[in-house]
Design a protein around this motif. Structure first.
Motif, short mmCIF file in Angstrom:
data_model
loop_
_atom_site.label_atom_id
_atom_site.label_comp_id
_atom_site.label_asym_id
_atom_site.label_seq_id
_atom_site.Cartn_x
_atom_site.Cartn_y
_atom_site.Cartn_z
N VAL A 35 0.87 -1.17 0.00
CA VAL A 35 0.00 0.00 0.00
C VAL A 35 0.91 1.22 0.00
O VAL A 35 1.85 1.30 0.80
CB VAL A 35 -0.89 0.02 1.26
N ALA A 36 0.65 2.19 -0.88
CA ALA A 36 1.45 3.42 -0.90
C ALA A 36 0.64 4.58 -0.31
O ALA A 36 1.04 5.16 0.69
CB ALA A 36 1.91 3.74 -2.31
N GLU A 37 -0.50 4.90 -0.94
CA GLU A 37 -1.36 6.00 -0.46
C GLU A 37 -2.82 5.57 -0.60
O GLU A 37 -3.41 5.72 -1.67
CB GLU A 37 -1.13 7.27 -1.28
N VAL A 38 -3.36 5.03 0.46
CA VAL A 38 -4.76 4.60 0.49
C VAL A 38 -5.39 5.15 1.77
O VAL A 38 -4.86 4.92 2.86
CB VAL A 38 -4.87 3.05 0.44
N ALA A 39 -6.50 5.87 1.62
CA ALA A 39 -7.17 6.47 2.78
C ALA A 39 -7.51 5.40 3.81
O ALA A 39 -8.06 4.34 3.47
CB ALA A 39 -8.44 7.19 2.34
N GLY A 40 -7.15 5.66 5.06
CA GLY A 40 -7.45 4.73 6.14
C GLY A 40 -6.42 3.64 6.35
O GLY A 40 -6.57 2.81 7.24
N TYR A 41 -5.35 3.62 5.53
CA TYR A 41 -4.31 2.59 5.65
C TYR A 41 -2.94 3.23 5.73
O TYR A 41 -2.65 4.20 5.02
CB TYR A 41 -4.32 1.65 4.43
N GLU A 42 -2.09 2.70 6.58
CA GLU A 42 -0.70 3.12 6.63
C GLU A 42 0.05 2.46 5.48
O GLU A 42 -0.30 1.35 5.08
CB GLU A 42 -0.06 2.67 7.96
N PRO A 43 1.08 3.13 4.92
CA PRO A 43 1.91 2.44 3.93
C PRO A 43 2.48 1.18 4.57
O PRO A 43 3.03 1.22 5.67
CB PRO A 43 3.01 3.46 3.63
N GLN A 84 18.37 -8.15 -4.90
CA GLN A 84 18.67 -6.74 -5.16
C GLN A 84 17.42 -6.09 -5.75
O GLN A 84 16.85 -6.60 -6.72
CB GLN A 84 19.82 -6.59 -6.16
N LEU A 85 17.00 -4.96 -5.18
CA LEU A 85 15.87 -4.22 -5.73
C LEU A 85 16.25 -3.71 -7.11
O LEU A 85 17.24 -3.00 -7.26
CB LEU A 85 15.50 -3.05 -4.81
N VAL A 86 15.46 -4.09 -8.14
CA VAL A 86 15.77 -3.67 -9.50
C VAL A 86 14.73 -2.72 -10.08
O VAL A 86 15.01 -1.97 -11.01
CB VAL A 86 15.98 -4.86 -10.46
N GLN A 87 13.51 -2.75 -9.54
CA GLN A 87 12.48 -1.86 -10.08
C GLN A 87 11.32 -1.73 -9.10
O GLN A 87 10.96 -2.69 -8.43
CB GLN A 87 11.96 -2.40 -11.41
N THR A 88 10.76 -0.52 -9.04
CA THR A 88 9.56 -0.27 -8.28
C THR A 88 8.51 0.20 -9.27
O THR A 88 8.73 1.16 -10.01
CB THR A 88 9.78 0.81 -7.20
N LEU A 89 7.38 -0.51 -9.30
CA LEU A 89 6.29 -0.18 -10.20
C LEU A 89 5.11 0.33 -9.39
O LEU A 89 4.74 -0.29 -8.40
CB LEU A 89 5.88 -1.43 -10.99
N GLU A 90 4.58 1.46 -9.80
CA GLU A 90 3.43 2.03 -9.11
C GLU A 90 2.18 1.73 -9.90
O GLU A 90 2.21 1.70 -11.13
CB GLU A 90 3.63 3.53 -8.94
#
Length: 94
Positions: A35-43, A84-90
């Protein structure tokens, strides 16, 4: 199925298909859905899915399923290759 970064609330199963160029047997992948930005939820992380490629395999299909409509908002999935983190997809649920 066409690639997209916008999903409906009733798209209960989301897929991330990953293709790896020139992998060797035992290559490890991991998708961390959050979760990144959802009302009522922490990341926060929702799920973490590891996958190890077999001989001759060059792709993996990661999925995330919910048994109720997804809350509207912004999410992300982090893709790791051999730890290894290679990509972050939103992506978004509207």
């Amino acid at each position: 199925m066409d690639p997209t970064t916008v999903f409906a609330q009733d798209d209960l199963t989301l897929h991330l298909v990953v293709k790896v160029a020139n992998p060797v047997e035992g290559t490890s992948l991991k998708a961390v859905w959050s979760v990144a930005e959802v009302a009522g939820y922490e990341p926060q992380a929702i799920d973490e899915v590891p996958y190890t490629l077999s001989a001759g395999e060059n792709s993996a299909d990661f999925s995330l399923t919910n048994n109720q409509p997804w809350p509207v908002g912004k999410y992300k999935v982090e893709l790791y290759l051999n730890d290894q983190l290679v990509q972050t997809l939103e992506y978004e649920v509207q």
